[in-house]
Motif scaffolding. Structure first.
Motif, PDB file in Angstrom:
ATOM      1  N   SER A   1       6.462  -1.006   0.038  1.00 25.84           N
ATOM      2  CA  SER A   1       5.262  -1.193  -0.777  1.00 25.84           C
ATOM      3  C   SER A   1       4.904  -2.670  -0.870  1.00 25.84           C
ATOM      4  N   GLU A   2       5.892  -3.514  -1.100  1.00 22.32           N
ATOM      5  CA  GLU A   2       5.637  -4.948  -1.206  1.00 22.32           C
ATOM      6  C   GLU A   2       5.175  -5.528   0.124  1.00 22.32           C
ATOM      7  N   MET A   3       5.793  -5.107   1.223  1.00 22.82           N
ATOM      8  CA  MET A   3       5.409  -5.620   2.534  1.00 22.82           C
ATOM      9  C   MET A   3       3.984  -5.196   2.895  1.00 22.82           C
ATOM     10  N   SER A   4       3.648  -3.933   2.663  1.00 27.55           N
ATOM     11  CA  SER A   4       2.306  -3.458   3.009  1.00 27.55           C
ATOM     12  C   SER A   4       1.251  -4.087   2.108  1.00 27.55           C
ATOM     13  N   ALA A   5       1.596  -4.395   0.848  1.00 25.08           N
ATOM     14  CA  ALA A   5       0.644  -5.055  -0.045  1.00 25.08           C
ATOM     15  C   ALA A   5       0.334  -6.468   0.445  1.00 25.08           C
ATOM     16  N   VAL A   6       1.350  -7.190   0.914  1.00 24.80           N
ATOM     17  CA  VAL A   6       1.143  -8.535   1.465  1.00 24.80           C
ATOM     18  C   VAL A   6       0.241  -8.478   2.684  1.00 24.80           C
ATOM     19  N   LEU A   7       0.469  -7.512   3.569  1.00 26.41           N
ATOM     20  CA  LEU A   7      -0.350  -7.392   4.775  1.00 26.41           C
ATOM     21  C   LEU A   7      -1.799  -7.069   4.420  1.00 26.41           C
ATOM     22  N   ALA A   8      -2.002  -6.197   3.429  1.00 24.35           N
ATOM     23  CA  ALA A   8      -3.367  -5.855   3.020  1.00 24.35           C
ATOM     24  C   ALA A   8      -4.083  -7.071   2.435  1.00 24.35           C
ATOM     25  N   GLU A   9      -3.384  -7.847   1.625  1.00 26.24           N
ATOM     26  CA  GLU A   9      -3.996  -9.035   1.027  1.00 26.24           C
ATOM     27  C   GLU A   9      -4.385 -10.075   2.073  1.00 26.24           C
ATOM     28  N   MET A  10      -3.643 -10.111   3.190  1.00 25.94           N
ATOM     29  CA  MET A  10      -3.918 -11.100   4.235  1.00 25.94           C
ATOM     30  C   MET A  10      -4.859 -10.559   5.304  1.00 25.94           C
ATOM     31  N   GLY A  11      -5.487  -9.408   5.060  1.00 24.20           N
ATOM     32  CA  GLY A  11      -6.460  -8.863   5.991  1.00 24.20           C
ATOM     33  C   GLY A  11      -5.867  -8.298   7.256  1.00 24.20           C
ATOM     34  N   CYS A  12      -4.633  -7.795   7.181  1.00 23.32           N
ATOM     35  CA  CYS A  12      -3.976  -7.190   8.349  1.00 23.32           C
ATOM     36  C   CYS A  12      -3.982  -5.674   8.179  1.00 23.32           C
ATOM     37  N   HIS A  13      -4.520  -4.998   9.168  1.00 27.75           N
ATOM     38  CA  HIS A  13      -4.599  -3.537   9.134  1.00 27.75           C
ATOM     39  C   HIS A  13      -3.377  -2.959   9.837  1.00 27.75           C
ATOM     40  N   VAL A  14      -2.612  -2.138   9.115  1.00 24.40           N
ATOM     41  CA  VAL A  14      -1.422  -1.499   9.690  1.00 24.40           C
ATOM     42  C   VAL A  14      -1.871  -0.294  10.516  1.00 24.40           C
ATOM     43  N   SER A  15      -1.720  -0.407  11.833  1.00 20.80           N
ATOM     44  CA  SER A  15      -2.123   0.685  12.723  1.00 20.80           C
ATOM     45  C   SER A  15      -0.995   1.672  12.967  1.00 20.80           C
ATOM     46  N   ALA A  16       0.241   1.227  12.847  1.00 19.55           N
ATOM     47  CA  ALA A  16       1.396   2.097  13.057  1.00 19.55           C
ATOM     48  C   ALA A  16       2.615   1.434  12.436  1.00 19.55           C
ATOM     49  N   ALA A  17       3.565   2.240  12.014  1.00 19.48           N
ATOM     50  CA  ALA A  17       4.800   1.708  11.442  1.00 19.48           C
ATOM     51  C   ALA A  17       5.882   2.774  11.512  1.00 19.48           C
ATOM     52  N   VAL A  18       7.100   2.332  11.742  1.00 19.82           N
ATOM     53  CA  VAL A  18       8.268   3.214  11.718  1.00 19.82           C
ATOM     54  C   VAL A  18       9.366   2.487  10.962  1.00 19.82           C
ATOM     55  N   ALA A  19      10.011   3.173  10.013  1.00 20.32           N
ATOM     56  CA  ALA A  19      11.049   2.542   9.202  1.00 20.32           C
ATOM     57  C   ALA A  19      12.213   3.501   9.015  1.00 20.32           C
ATOM     58  N   TRP A  20      13.435   2.965   9.125  1.00 20.79           N
ATOM     59  CA  TRP A  20      14.661   3.714   8.860  1.00 20.79           C
ATOM     60  C   TRP A  20      15.495   2.969   7.845  1.00 20.79           C
ATOM     61  N   THR A  21      16.307   3.714   7.100  1.00 21.58           N
ATOM     62  CA  THR A  21      17.303   3.114   6.219  1.00 21.58           C
ATOM     63  C   THR A  21      18.643   3.789   6.475  1.00 21.58           C
ATOM     64  N   HIS A  22      19.718   3.000   6.387  1.00 22.10           N
ATOM     65  CA  HIS A  22      21.063   3.545   6.612  1.00 22.10           C
ATOM     66  C   HIS A  22      22.088   2.574   6.060  1.00 22.10           C
ATOM     67  N   ASN A  23      23.041   3.104   5.298  1.00 21.68           N
ATOM     68  CA  ASN A  23      24.127   2.281   4.736  1.00 21.68           C
ATOM     69  C   ASN A  23      23.591   1.053   4.003  1.00 21.68           C
ATOM     70  N   ALA A  24      22.577   1.261   3.176  1.00 25.34           N
ATOM     71  CA  ALA A  24      21.970   0.200   2.360  1.00 25.34           C
ATOM     72  C   ALA A  24      21.289  -0.883   3.190  1.00 25.34           C
ATOM     73  N   ARG A  25      21.044  -0.597   4.471  1.00 27.94           N
ATOM     74  CA  ARG A  25      20.306  -1.519   5.331  1.00 27.94           C
ATOM     75  C   ARG A  25      18.984  -0.866   5.718  1.00 27.94           C
ATOM     76  N   ALA A  26      17.993  -1.681   6.050  1.00 26.03           N
ATOM     77  CA  ALA A  26      16.669  -1.181   6.427  1.00 26.03           C
ATOM     78  C   ALA A  26      16.207  -1.881   7.694  1.00 26.03           C
ATOM     79  N   ALA A  27      15.506  -1.136   8.533  1.00 19.62           N
ATOM     80  CA  ALA A  27      14.879  -1.693   9.732  1.00 19.62           C
ATOM     81  C   ALA A  27      13.485  -1.108   9.844  1.00 19.62           C
ATOM     82  N   CYS A  28      12.539  -1.935  10.248  1.00 19.81           N
ATOM     83  CA  CYS A  28      11.144  -1.498  10.272  1.00 19.81           C
ATOM     84  C   CYS A  28      10.409  -2.210  11.400  1.00 19.81           C
ATOM     85  N   ILE A  29       9.525  -1.487  12.073  1.00 17.98           N
ATOM     86  CA  ILE A  29       8.610  -2.049  13.057  1.00 17.98           C
ATOM     87  C   ILE A  29       7.197  -1.740  12.587  1.00 17.98           C
ATOM     88  N   ILE A  30       6.412  -2.777  12.376  1.00 15.32           N
ATOM     89  CA  ILE A  30       5.045  -2.621  11.877  1.00 15.32           C
ATOM     90  C   ILE A  30       4.073  -3.196  12.901  1.00 15.32           C
TER      91      ILE A  30
END
Length: 491
Positions: free
Chosen positions: A144-173
């Motif tokens: 939510s925080e990452m997408s809010a920053v992108l919206a404020e900076m005029g960046c349109h998210v066209s695709a995104a994939v995110a996984w979480t595992h063992n308290a770690r997160a990885a994301c491609i936006i």
């Protein structure tokens, strides 16, 4: 000093052999009464098995069995596949695409696309947009925080994939410039976007914790997002927390006796719900035999082959099968340099990496499917609703279908408690659009589904209709056989 001579293989000769003997793909609908056989024989090369599995799993086909044989310079592989409804693959356009995609060489295989398909999910990173990769500590509200920053900076998210595992997160936006709709070309603005995302990721990190936000450098149409997520999480060493491998005695039997010497059924139940990896050496043939037993689930074969390939292991023989909810995978492997798994430290590493690969895609929580009109800031609004209702995102996949945005989110209560029905209904109302909540049982069997008033969630009889297709299914939404229902895939 011991001198080891290794044969030199000219890369031009290897390329010539591949051109002279491209993969031959046969689609057999006659041999087996309940499935289609996809038979492939080809000159062998490192990674070709993963390429073939990628083609099949990207189409959301069920791989119930597979037999791999690639001794020497040639391979002969057989895959037993069906569509999501358990039917044979009979659609001619789909058969042609499978043959063309597998038969084309690695350099151009990702350029092969069915002429009537549309980009729905981010299976491959597009060079038409700017791709950002993030790894770090997982926490509620991060997306939510990452997408809010992108919206404020005029960046349109066209695709995104995110996984979480063992308290770690990885994301491609993948983002596009609001002004021109293409990639962000201004280096100064790109640096500001990256810096702002780094501030978000680092906000709740402790000293010394690993985190990263960087620009991806994909080759257009050839960087597979799910394989890249495996690589990001492995580089982040999320597998170090994996300790669920079973302990075995000298006879190879699981230790399931309690302290009093009686059979412990609870321990047996716990073991059956976890991934178990067994590694042996076949000294006569010079292989290491890796056996993986786990719950069957979507894209399991892709995930394990991906892990072995990225660890630079070559699969010479393999037998994969699933029965009910269980899957058994047996691989005969060597390292790319010809060595087997002789050291205990290497065996432990391979075991943990395979367990992590099977666990990363396991979905915890409730699946929320969203289909609505695409617009700037949509991802920020949807994820804000989750955060404000105390829900955290365990996994997400967002794509586009024309002027429509399509997303699948797996959400859970941030406190670990069960999500109340009132919270689910509130999320539906606030998100609006076409929103479907799919509530699953612990074993992944769908128990009930609720849909918003804007979707046809119930039929005239008042019973619940089947949930909508997943993002993967939408890839072939134009095909009648693949667009009438959704079931979890077992491959």
């Amino acid at each position: 000093m011991e001198i080891i001579y290794r044969p030199y293989v000219d890369p031009d000769i290897v390329s010539l052999i591949e051109r002279m003997h491209p993969p031959r793909v046969s689609i057999d609908n006659d041999t087996c009464p309940d499935c289609t056989l996809v038979k492939v024989d080809s000159a062998n090369k490192h990674g070709i098995l993963l390429e073939m599995v990628q083609v099949l799993t990207d189409l959301d086909l069920v791989i119930s069995k597979s037999y791999i044989c690639s001794d020497g310079g040639w391979l002969m592989d057989v895959f037993h596949v069906t569509d999501q409804l358990g039917n044979k693959i009979t659609d001619e356009s789909l058969i042609h695409y499978i043959q063309q995609a597998i038969s084309t060489s690695r350099e151009s295989s990702r350029e092969v696309q069915p002429s009537i398909s549309k980009n729905v999910r981010p299976a491959y990173i597009s060079a038409e947009h700017t791709a950002l990769e993030m790894t770090g500590t997982d926490r509620p509200g991060l997306m939510s925080e990452m997408s809010a920053v992108l919206a404020e900076m005029g960046c349109h998210v066209s695709a995104a994939v995110a996984w979480t595992h063992n308290a770690r997160a990885a994301c491609i936006i993948c983002v596009a410039d609001e002004c021109n709709g293409g990639p962000i070309t201004d280096p100064c603005r790109l640096a500001r976007v990256q810096a702002q995302l780094e501030n978000v990721v680092e906000a709740h990190h402790c000293d010394g914790e690993k985190r990263s936000v960087r620009l991806a450098c994909p080759v257009g149409g050839k960087t597979h997002t799910e394989r890249r997520l495996h690589q990001l999480m492995a580089a982040d060493r999320d597998y170090e927390a994996c300790c669920s491998c079973s302990v075995q005695d000298d006879d190879g039997k699981d230790e399931e006796m309690n302290s009093s010497g009686k059979f412990d059924w609870q321990r047996r139940k716990e073991r059956e719900a976890t991934t178990r990896v067994k590694i042996e050496n076949c000294t006569e043939k010079g292989y290491s035999i890796v056996t993986v037993r786990s719950e069957d689930r979507p894209k399991l074969l892709f995930d394990t082959v991906c892990a072995l390939t990225d660890m630079q292991y070559v699969v010479f023989h393999a037998a994969i099968s699933s029965k009910g909810s269980k899957a058994v995978q047996e691989y005969y492997i060597r390292h790319k340099d010809g060595c087997t798994l002789d050291l205990e430290v290497e065996r432990r590493r391979v075991t943990r990496c395979l367990i992590a690969a099977t666990e990363r895609r396991v979905s915890h929580g409730i699946r929320v499917d969203v289909t609505t009109e695409n617009r700037i800031g949509l991802l920020s609004d949807v994820t804000r609703v989750f955060r404000e209702n105390g829900l955290s995102i365990a996994r997400a996949e967002i794509g586009t279908n024309g002027d429509r945005a399509v997303g699948t989110f797996y959400v859970k209560d941030a406190s670990g408690d069960n999500i109340s029905r009132e919270t689910l209904e509130m999320v539906q109302r606030e998100i609006g659009g076409g929103t479907v909540l799919v509530v699953d049982k612990p074993l992944g069997l769908r128990s009930r589904a609720t849909s918003s008033s804007s979707t046809s969630g119930r039929n005239s009889a008042g019973t619940e209709d089947r949930p909508k297709l997943s993002l993967g299914s939408l890839f072939w939404s134009h095909l009648e056989r693949l667009s009438s229902n959704f079931r979890p895939i077992k491959s």
